[in-house]
Design a protein around this motif. Sequence first.
Motif, PDB file in Angstrom:
ATOM      1  N   LYS A 152       0.566  -1.403   0.146  1.00 44.20           N
ATOM      2  CA  LYS A 152      -0.060   0.262  -0.020  1.00 44.20           C
ATOM      3  C   LYS A 152       0.818   1.515   0.306  1.00 44.20           C
ATOM      4  O   LYS A 152       0.445   2.433   0.714  1.00 44.20           O
ATOM      5  CB  LYS A 152      -1.324  -0.199   1.521  1.00 44.20           C
ATOM      6  CG  LYS A 152      -1.875  -0.869   1.215  1.00 44.20           C
ATOM      7  CD  LYS A 152      -3.281  -1.438   2.227  1.00 44.20           C
ATOM      8  CE  LYS A 152      -4.052  -2.406   2.057  1.00 44.20           C
ATOM      9  NZ  LYS A 152      -3.464  -3.254   2.201  1.00 44.20           N
ATOM     10  N   ILE A 153       1.657   1.446  -0.828  1.00 39.60           N
ATOM     11  CA  ILE A 153       2.753   2.436  -0.737  1.00 39.60           C
ATOM     12  C   ILE A 153       1.990   3.412  -1.162  1.00 39.60           C
ATOM     13  O   ILE A 153       1.301   4.018  -2.449  1.00 39.60           O
ATOM     14  CB  ILE A 153       3.897   2.541  -1.643  1.00 39.60           C
ATOM     15  CG1 ILE A 153       4.545   1.084  -1.533  1.00 39.60           C
ATOM     16  CG2 ILE A 153       5.087   3.575  -2.450  1.00 39.60           C
ATOM     17  CD1 ILE A 153       5.591   1.336  -0.022  1.00 39.60           C
ATOM     18  N   ILE A 154       1.674   5.071  -0.656  1.00 40.34           N
ATOM     19  CA  ILE A 154       1.344   6.135  -0.587  1.00 40.34           C
ATOM     20  C   ILE A 154       2.218   7.376  -1.699  1.00 40.34           C
ATOM     21  O   ILE A 154       1.754   8.147  -1.468  1.00 40.34           O
ATOM     22  CB  ILE A 154      -0.119   6.546  -0.451  1.00 40.34           C
ATOM     23  CG1 ILE A 154       0.410   6.843   0.790  1.00 40.34           C
ATOM     24  CG2 ILE A 154      -1.451   4.944   0.200  1.00 40.34           C
ATOM     25  CD1 ILE A 154      -0.515   6.806   1.754  1.00 40.34           C
ATOM     26  N   SER A 155       2.940   6.859  -1.246  1.00 37.14           N
ATOM     27  CA  SER A 155       4.109   7.473  -1.746  1.00 37.14           C
ATOM     28  C   SER A 155       5.218   6.976  -2.657  1.00 37.14           C
ATOM     29  O   SER A 155       5.735   6.300  -1.923  1.00 37.14           O
ATOM     30  CB  SER A 155       4.649   8.099  -0.582  1.00 37.14           C
ATOM     31  OG  SER A 155       6.094   9.572  -1.104  1.00 37.14           O
ATOM     32  N   TYR A 156       5.653   8.050  -3.868  1.00 37.20           N
ATOM     33  CA  TYR A 156       6.664   7.891  -4.620  1.00 37.20           C
ATOM     34  C   TYR A 156       8.431   7.916  -3.899  1.00 37.20           C
ATOM     35  O   TYR A 156       8.944   7.132  -4.245  1.00 37.20           O
ATOM     36  CB  TYR A 156       6.856   9.096  -5.614  1.00 37.20           C
ATOM     37  CG  TYR A 156       7.248   8.120  -7.201  1.00 37.20           C
ATOM     38  CD1 TYR A 156       6.634   7.312  -7.965  1.00 37.20           C
ATOM     39  CD2 TYR A 156       8.551   8.252  -7.998  1.00 37.20           C
ATOM     40  CE1 TYR A 156       7.122   6.781  -9.042  1.00 37.20           C
ATOM     41  CE2 TYR A 156       9.218   7.436  -8.830  1.00 37.20           C
ATOM     42  CZ  TYR A 156       8.039   6.663  -9.409  1.00 37.20           C
ATOM     43  OH  TYR A 156       8.809   6.434 -10.339  1.00 37.20           O
ATOM     44  N   ASP A 157       8.154   8.389  -3.377  1.00 39.69           N
ATOM     45  CA  ASP A 157       9.681   8.570  -2.378  1.00 39.69           C
ATOM     46  C   ASP A 157      10.094   7.135  -1.576  1.00 39.69           C
ATOM     47  O   ASP A 157      10.396   6.744  -1.501  1.00 39.69           O
ATOM     48  CB  ASP A 157       9.423  10.151  -1.563  1.00 39.69           C
ATOM     49  CG  ASP A 157       8.979  10.671  -0.641  1.00 39.69           C
ATOM     50  OD1 ASP A 157       7.649  10.039  -0.828  1.00 39.69           O
ATOM     51  OD2 ASP A 157       9.305  10.605   0.911  1.00 39.69           O
ATOM     52  N   ASP A 158       8.861   6.893  -1.082  1.00 38.02           N
ATOM     53  CA  ASP A 158       8.520   5.600   0.201  1.00 38.02           C
ATOM     54  C   ASP A 158       8.906   4.518  -0.669  1.00 38.02           C
ATOM     55  O   ASP A 158      10.167   3.300  -0.601  1.00 38.02           O
ATOM     56  CB  ASP A 158       6.746   5.507   0.708  1.00 38.02           C
ATOM     57  CG  ASP A 158       6.964   6.672   1.786  1.00 38.02           C
ATOM     58  OD1 ASP A 158       8.419   6.964   2.169  1.00 38.02           O
ATOM     59  OD2 ASP A 158       5.774   6.318   1.983  1.00 38.02           O
ATOM     60  N   LEU A 159       8.869   4.645  -2.502  1.00 39.53           N
ATOM     61  CA  LEU A 159       8.827   3.354  -3.077  1.00 39.53           C
ATOM     62  C   LEU A 159      10.535   3.591  -3.439  1.00 39.53           C
ATOM     63  O   LEU A 159      11.899   2.750  -2.925  1.00 39.53           O
ATOM     64  CB  LEU A 159       8.729   3.206  -4.087  1.00 39.53           C
ATOM     65  CG  LEU A 159       8.414   2.548  -5.316  1.00 39.53           C
ATOM     66  CD1 LEU A 159       8.512   2.038  -4.983  1.00 39.53           C
ATOM     67  CD2 LEU A 159       7.929   2.593  -6.677  1.00 39.53           C
ATOM     68  N   MET A 160      10.898   5.290  -3.859  1.00 32.73           N
ATOM     69  CA  MET A 160      12.334   4.778  -4.320  1.00 32.73           C
ATOM     70  C   MET A 160      12.887   4.552  -2.866  1.00 32.73           C
ATOM     71  O   MET A 160      14.005   4.703  -3.188  1.00 32.73           O
ATOM     72  CB  MET A 160      12.547   6.569  -4.521  1.00 32.73           C
ATOM     73  CG  MET A 160      12.069   6.950  -5.918  1.00 32.73           C
ATOM     74  SD  MET A 160      13.027   6.153  -7.455  1.00 32.73           S
ATOM     75  CE  MET A 160      11.545   5.230  -7.650  1.00 32.73           C
ATOM     76  N   GLN A 161      12.638   5.171  -1.683  1.00 30.74           N
ATOM     77  CA  GLN A 161      13.539   4.589  -0.627  1.00 30.74           C
ATOM     78  C   GLN A 161      14.326   3.306  -0.877  1.00 30.74           C
ATOM     79  O   GLN A 161      14.614   2.819  -0.118  1.00 30.74           O
ATOM     80  CB  GLN A 161      13.918   5.391   0.637  1.00 30.74           C
ATOM     81  CG  GLN A 161      13.692   5.462   1.839  1.00 30.74           C
ATOM     82  CD  GLN A 161      15.602   5.823   1.891  1.00 30.74           C
ATOM     83  OE1 GLN A 161      15.290   7.410   1.192  1.00 30.74           O
ATOM     84  NE2 GLN A 161      16.645   5.263   1.839  1.00 30.74           N
ATOM     85  N   TYR A 162      12.653   2.611  -0.513  1.00 30.08           N
ATOM     86  CA  TYR A 162      12.862   1.413  -0.693  1.00 30.08           C
ATOM     87  C   TYR A 162      14.219   0.399  -1.596  1.00 30.08           C
ATOM     88  O   TYR A 162      14.500  -0.855  -1.299  1.00 30.08           O
ATOM     89  CB  TYR A 162      11.953   0.704  -0.611  1.00 30.08           C
ATOM     90  CG  TYR A 162      11.410  -0.691  -1.311  1.00 30.08           C
ATOM     91  CD1 TYR A 162      11.718  -2.152   0.068  1.00 30.08           C
ATOM     92  CD2 TYR A 162      11.625  -1.454  -2.224  1.00 30.08           C
ATOM     93  CE1 TYR A 162      11.364  -3.159  -0.185  1.00 30.08           C
ATOM     94  CE2 TYR A 162      11.303  -3.228  -2.525  1.00 30.08           C
ATOM     95  CZ  TYR A 162      11.692  -3.951  -1.235  1.00 30.08           C
ATOM     96  OH  TYR A 162      11.670  -4.873  -1.748  1.00 30.08           O
ATOM     97  N   ILE A 163      13.581   0.846  -2.752  1.00 29.79           N
ATOM     98  CA  ILE A 163      14.812   0.951  -4.489  1.00 29.79           C
ATOM     99  C   ILE A 163      15.813   0.970  -3.903  1.00 29.79           C
ATOM    100  O   ILE A 163      17.201   0.095  -4.035  1.00 29.79           O
ATOM    101  CB  ILE A 163      14.309   1.634  -5.229  1.00 29.79           C
ATOM    102  CG1 ILE A 163      12.450   0.845  -6.000  1.00 29.79           C
ATOM    103  CG2 ILE A 163      15.971   1.844  -6.310  1.00 29.79           C
ATOM    104  CD1 ILE A 163      12.892   1.690  -6.591  1.00 29.79           C
ATOM    105  N   LEU A 164      16.602   2.720  -2.838  1.00 30.57           N
ATOM    106  CA  LEU A 164      17.798   2.539  -2.777  1.00 30.57           C
ATOM    107  C   LEU A 164      18.377   1.358  -1.319  1.00 30.57           C
ATOM    108  O   LEU A 164      19.371   1.511  -1.556  1.00 30.57           O
ATOM    109  CB  LEU A 164      17.762   4.099  -2.429  1.00 30.57           C
ATOM    110  CG  LEU A 164      17.684   5.363  -3.639  1.00 30.57           C
ATOM    111  CD1 LEU A 164      17.398   6.313  -3.222  1.00 30.57           C
ATOM    112  CD2 LEU A 164      18.691   4.330  -4.388  1.00 30.57           C
ATOM    113  N   ASP A 165      17.626   1.478  -0.577  1.00 32.44           N
ATOM    114  CA  ASP A 165      17.966   0.692   0.455  1.00 32.44           C
ATOM    115  C   ASP A 165      17.747  -0.802   0.795  1.00 32.44           C
ATOM    116  O   ASP A 165      18.982  -1.715   1.141  1.00 32.44           O
ATOM    117  CB  ASP A 165      16.485   0.828   1.880  1.00 32.44           C
ATOM    118  CG  ASP A 165      16.570   1.587   2.791  1.00 32.44           C
ATOM    119  OD1 ASP A 165      17.332   3.011   2.064  1.00 32.44           O
ATOM    120  OD2 ASP A 165      15.694   2.581   2.701  1.00 32.44           O
TER     121      ASP A 165
END
Length: 199
Positions: A152-165
Motif C-alpha cells: 500500500k505504497i502511497i508515496s513515490y519517495d517511499d518506493l524510491m527509498q525502498y529501492i535504494l535501501d
Amino acid sequence: MKEKYARDWTFICDPESLPTNWREILNTEQTAWVESPLHNKDVDSEGNLIKPHLHIVMMYKGARSYSHMQTVTNLLDQEAPKVVVATRGMIRFLIHEDNPSKYHYNYEEIICHGGANIEKYFHVSPTAKRREKQKKDQQILMNVITYTIKNKIISYDDLMQYILDNKKYDWLNVLSTGHRAMIVSALIESLERKKLTNK
C-alpha cells in the motif's frame, strides 16, 4: 562393426578421479577443447543430487577415430567418449542453456583451451535481445507493481527509498523509462486516493 570417426567428441569426467595433470594431457592433443563449469547441482528424475562432474568437448580440425579418443579417456581414467552430433547444442549444454528444467550454470565459468571460440554458439540476434530485454523489463515492472499494491505504497519517495535501501537497481532502471514510471506513479496516486476515501 565399422569404427566411428568424427571431428568433435565429448566425454564426462569425475573430478575426484582425474590425474592432477589432466589438462596438460588434453593439451597434448594440440586441438581446441572446452571444459564445462563443474556440474554440482544436477539432479536425477527423483530430485537427488548427481555426483559432481565435468563435460569436456574436443574439437579437431580433422576426424579422429573412436579408438584414438578412447586412448585419451583411458589416460584420464574416465568414461568412454561419444561423438558430438550437434556441436552448437553440445556447447550450449555445458551450461544447460536450452534446458529450462535443469540448473543453469554460469557462461563465464566455461573454460576454453587451445584457442577454442564458443561465442558464436551463444550468439543472439539484436531482435531476440530486444525481445528478451522487453520481457525482463515487463517482469521487473510487475514486481514493482506487486510490491506497491501489497505494501500500500502511497508515496513515490517511499518506493524510491525502498529501492535504494535494497539496492534494487534493476527496478530503478525500469522506472527510468517514462511510460513505466507514469504507470507506477498513477498506481501510487490511485492507492493514495483510495486510502483517503476509506478514512
